[in-house]
Design a protein around this motif. Sequence first.
Motif, PDB file in Angstrom:
ATOM      1  N   TYR A 119       1.390   3.065   5.085  1.00 56.89           N
ATOM      2  CA  TYR A 119       2.645   3.348   4.376  1.00 56.89           C
ATOM      3  C   TYR A 119       3.776   2.627   5.113  1.00 56.89           C
ATOM      4  O   TYR A 119       3.912   2.752   6.335  1.00 56.89           O
ATOM      5  CB  TYR A 119       2.911   4.850   4.333  1.00 56.89           C
ATOM      6  CG  TYR A 119       1.989   5.602   3.407  1.00 56.89           C
ATOM      7  CD1 TYR A 119       2.397   5.942   2.122  1.00 56.89           C
ATOM      8  CD2 TYR A 119       0.708   5.955   3.820  1.00 56.89           C
ATOM      9  CE1 TYR A 119       1.538   6.624   1.260  1.00 56.89           C
ATOM     10  CE2 TYR A 119      -0.154   6.637   2.964  1.00 56.89           C
ATOM     11  CZ  TYR A 119       0.272   6.964   1.689  1.00 56.89           C
ATOM     12  OH  TYR A 119      -0.580   7.635   0.836  1.00 56.89           O
ATOM     13  N   MET A 127       9.245   4.801   0.665  1.00 57.25           N
ATOM     14  CA  MET A 127       8.023   4.468   1.390  1.00 57.25           C
ATOM     15  C   MET A 127       6.909   4.241   0.372  1.00 57.25           C
ATOM     16  O   MET A 127       6.752   5.023  -0.557  1.00 57.25           O
ATOM     17  CB  MET A 127       7.633   5.601   2.348  1.00 57.25           C
ATOM     18  CG  MET A 127       6.303   5.377   3.056  1.00 57.25           C
ATOM     19  SD  MET A 127       5.858   6.765   4.133  1.00 57.25           S
ATOM     20  CE  MET A 127       6.771   6.349   5.603  1.00 57.25           C
ATOM     21  N   SER A 129       2.704   2.876  -0.299  1.00 57.70           N
ATOM     22  CA  SER A 129       1.376   2.664   0.275  1.00 57.70           C
ATOM     23  C   SER A 129       0.901   1.257  -0.053  1.00 57.70           C
ATOM     24  O   SER A 129       1.052   0.781  -1.185  1.00 57.70           O
ATOM     25  CB  SER A 129       0.408   3.693  -0.292  1.00 57.70           C
ATOM     26  OG  SER A 129      -0.916   3.376   0.077  1.00 57.70           O
TER      27      SER A 129
END
Length: 204
Positions: A119, A127, A129
Motif C-alpha cells: 500500500y 492510499m 494497493s
Amino acid sequence: MSAKGKEPSAQKDAAPTNPRGIPYAPFVDKVEDYVTSRDDVQSTLRSFQEMISKYQFMELNLQRRVAGLKDKMPDIEKTLETVGFLKTRTDESDPIETTFELNDTLYARASIPPTDEVYLWLGANVMLSYPIDEAKTLLTSKLAAAKLSYANCEEDLEFLREQITTMEVAIARVYNWDVVQKRKEKADEEGKGKESKDGEQPNG
C-alpha cells in the motif's frame, strides 16, 4: 510620457525565455534605447524594479520547491528500497517483526508475512494497493521525476540569479545616466547664466 519610455515593458513581454518559460532580462547596453529624456527615468526604474521583484518572487517559490524535493526524494528512495526487499521474499520466508511509524513520536509493532502487494500513500490522505512490481515501477518513475524536477529547479535558480544581476546593472546604468544628464543640464544653465551676465555689462 513618450512611447519610448514604455519600451522596457514591451521588450519584457517579447523577451525569449528559458526552457521553463522564465523570461530573460533585457540587457541595457545603451540607456538611450529605453529613455529619451529624464522624464522617462523614474518610470523606467520602476519597471525594472518590478521585474526584479517578480524574479525574486519566482526565486522564493523555487527555493521552497527545492526544499520540498530534498525531503521527498529520500522518502521515495527508502520506500523503493523496502519494496525491493519485499519482492525478494518468498512464500516460505518467515514473517518479519518490525516497527512502523504512526506519527512523529509514536511507533507500533507489526509482523509482516510474505506478500505480493503493498500500500502506497499517494498524498491527500489517499492510499492505494499495488502489486509489488507495479509499485516498484511507480516509485522508480516518481523518483526519476523528482530528480529531474530538482535539477530543473536548481538550473532555474541559477538563471534567476543571473537575471536579477542583469536588472540590477540596468538600474545602475539608468540611474548613472540620469546623474550625468542632471549635471549637463546644470552646467548648461550655469553657462547660460554667465553669458547673460556678460551681455548685461555696460561698455567701458
